[in-house]
Design an enzyme around this catalytic site. Structure first.
Site, mmCIF file in Angstrom:
data_model
loop_
_atom_site.group_PDB
_atom_site.id
_atom_site.type_symbol
_atom_site.label_atom_id
_atom_site.label_comp_id
_atom_site.label_asym_id
_atom_site.label_seq_id
_atom_site.Cartn_x
_atom_site.Cartn_y
_atom_site.Cartn_z
ATOM 1 N N ASP A 51 0.750 -1.211 -0.023
ATOM 2 C CA ASP A 51 -0.061 -0.021 -0.039
ATOM 3 C C ASP A 51 0.780 1.284 -0.154
ATOM 4 O O ASP A 51 0.515 2.189 -0.632
ATOM 5 C CB ASP A 51 -0.707 0.041 1.273
ATOM 6 C CG ASP A 51 -1.904 -1.144 1.142
ATOM 7 O OD1 ASP A 51 -2.418 -1.124 0.085
ATOM 8 O OD2 ASP A 51 -2.163 -1.864 2.106
ATOM 9 N N ASN A 124 -5.964 7.998 1.625
ATOM 10 C CA ASN A 124 -6.287 7.046 2.705
ATOM 11 C C ASN A 124 -6.760 7.986 3.740
ATOM 12 O O ASN A 124 -8.085 8.265 4.074
ATOM 13 C CB ASN A 124 -5.372 6.522 3.478
ATOM 14 C CG ASN A 124 -5.227 5.089 3.063
ATOM 15 O OD1 ASN A 124 -5.951 4.515 2.286
ATOM 16 N ND2 ASN A 124 -3.944 4.501 3.667
ATOM 17 N N ASP A 153 -4.930 12.719 21.944
ATOM 18 C CA ASP A 153 -3.816 12.493 20.927
ATOM 19 C C ASP A 153 -3.903 13.353 19.631
ATOM 20 O O ASP A 153 -2.856 13.571 18.857
ATOM 21 C CB ASP A 153 -3.387 11.231 20.916
ATOM 22 C CG ASP A 153 -2.733 10.681 21.878
ATOM 23 O OD1 ASP A 153 -2.583 11.243 23.133
ATOM 24 O OD2 ASP A 153 -2.524 9.392 22.244
#
Ligand code: NAP
Ligand code: MN
Length: 267
Positions: A51, A124, A153
């Site tokens: 990927d 993505n 986070d």
């Protein structure tokens, strides 16, 4: 007549280079020339690797609309559909026109400073964190409606095809690729009497724009990662995210079946 050109984007693993040699020989035998990397004269982009190689190939082409197909020599290979054993069969199918092409909308982000803005794209996902990895506080707006202040986070904005990557690891949902959505997934959101935010992901349809305003403090250096690549910008006051009208095209021979891919790769 000039040879038709096929672009090849690959990583430099030993096995990948071996497959690349095989591919180049096959292309030559069938009257094609190839370009190492991206050329706008190519009629197809072939990535070799996993990927990461696919995502880098797309980025290096500057999100070209020349179709992409991947040969999987990588570790997971969610995007690359062709296995090295099927290389000959793939070239035969390609030459015979036995394939289909599917478009996928990119994620568009627009980074605003006080004076100007700049657009960036991703296949993505785009990750937003603090560079020093400390707790980040940011206001989230959907279509100009203030929804919440997220503390934690950071967050992930993912596309449907990106939903099986970082988004999935962070507890987000898998989204079928024909849907045109963006998913907001918080990373370790704090839920306490001091900070309160949604601890689930939110799936947003394409008519709504998502706006993120990180707390405006001097020590805030926000990192933006698009498909694992650092986005470089000068100043960030806020960011907009939307489903872009810009698309990339994926070439597929035979029967790409999302549910089989999910079962195959993850179960
Ligand atoms: P990487 O660190 O090799 O990627 C992590 C894993 O995600 C690899 O196994 C990669 O497959 C796989 N992957 C990439 N896109 C996918 C997708 N759409 N569906 C399912 N799996 C996918 O880095 P990379 O190869 O350059 O990929 C960048 C992506 O890594 C980012 O977009 C982000 O989503 C992901 N990431 C995940 C985590 C996490 O899960 N905790 C953390 C950071 C980044 P290959 O092995 O075939 O490359
Ligand atoms: Mn990878």
């Amino acid at each position: 007549m000039k040879d038709k050109v096929i672009n090849i984007a690959s990583n430099n693993d030993e096995y990948t280079l071996e497959i690349k040699e095989r591919l180049i020989n096959l292309l030559r035998k069938n009257g094609y020339d190839y370009c190492d990397g991206f050329s706008k004269h190519g009629e197809l982009n072939i990535t070799i690797g996993g990927d990461g190689a696919f995502l880098r190939g797309v980025r290096e082409s500057n999100f070209s609309t020349i179709p992409f197909v991947g040969i999987n020599t990588g570790t997971l290979g969610f995007y690359p559909e062709i296995t090295p054993e099927k290389l000959e069969a793939f070239i035969f199918d390609y030459i015979s026109g036995n394939y289909n092409i599917n478009s996928m909308n990119l994620i568009e982000s627009e980074v605003f400073s006080s004076e100007k803005s700049k657009k960036f794209y991703a296949v993505n996902d785009i990750i937003l964190k603090r560079k020093d990895m400390k707790t980040i506080h940011m206001d989230v707006y959907i279509a100009s409606n203030h929804l919440e202040k997220i503390s934690g986070d950071g967050l992930i904005i993912s596309s449907p095809l990106g939903s099986s990557a970082y988004n999935k690891s962070a507890g987000g949902s898998l989204v079928y690729p024909s849907l045109k959505t963006l998913q907001i997934t918080p990373l370790s959101p704090i839920i306490s009497n001091a900070y309160r935010c949604l601890d689930c992901s939110i799936i947003v349809p394409p008519e709504f724009e998502i706006s993120i305003y990180p707390e405006g403090r001097e020590d805030y250096h926000v990192a933006l990662l698009a498909d694992g690549t650092d986005i470089e910008y000068e100043e960030l006051e806020h960011v907009h995210f939307r489903t872009s009208k810009k698309v990339i095209k994926r070439l597929s021979t035979g029967s790409f079946n999302y549910w089989n891919v999910i079962k195959d790769k993850f179960l």
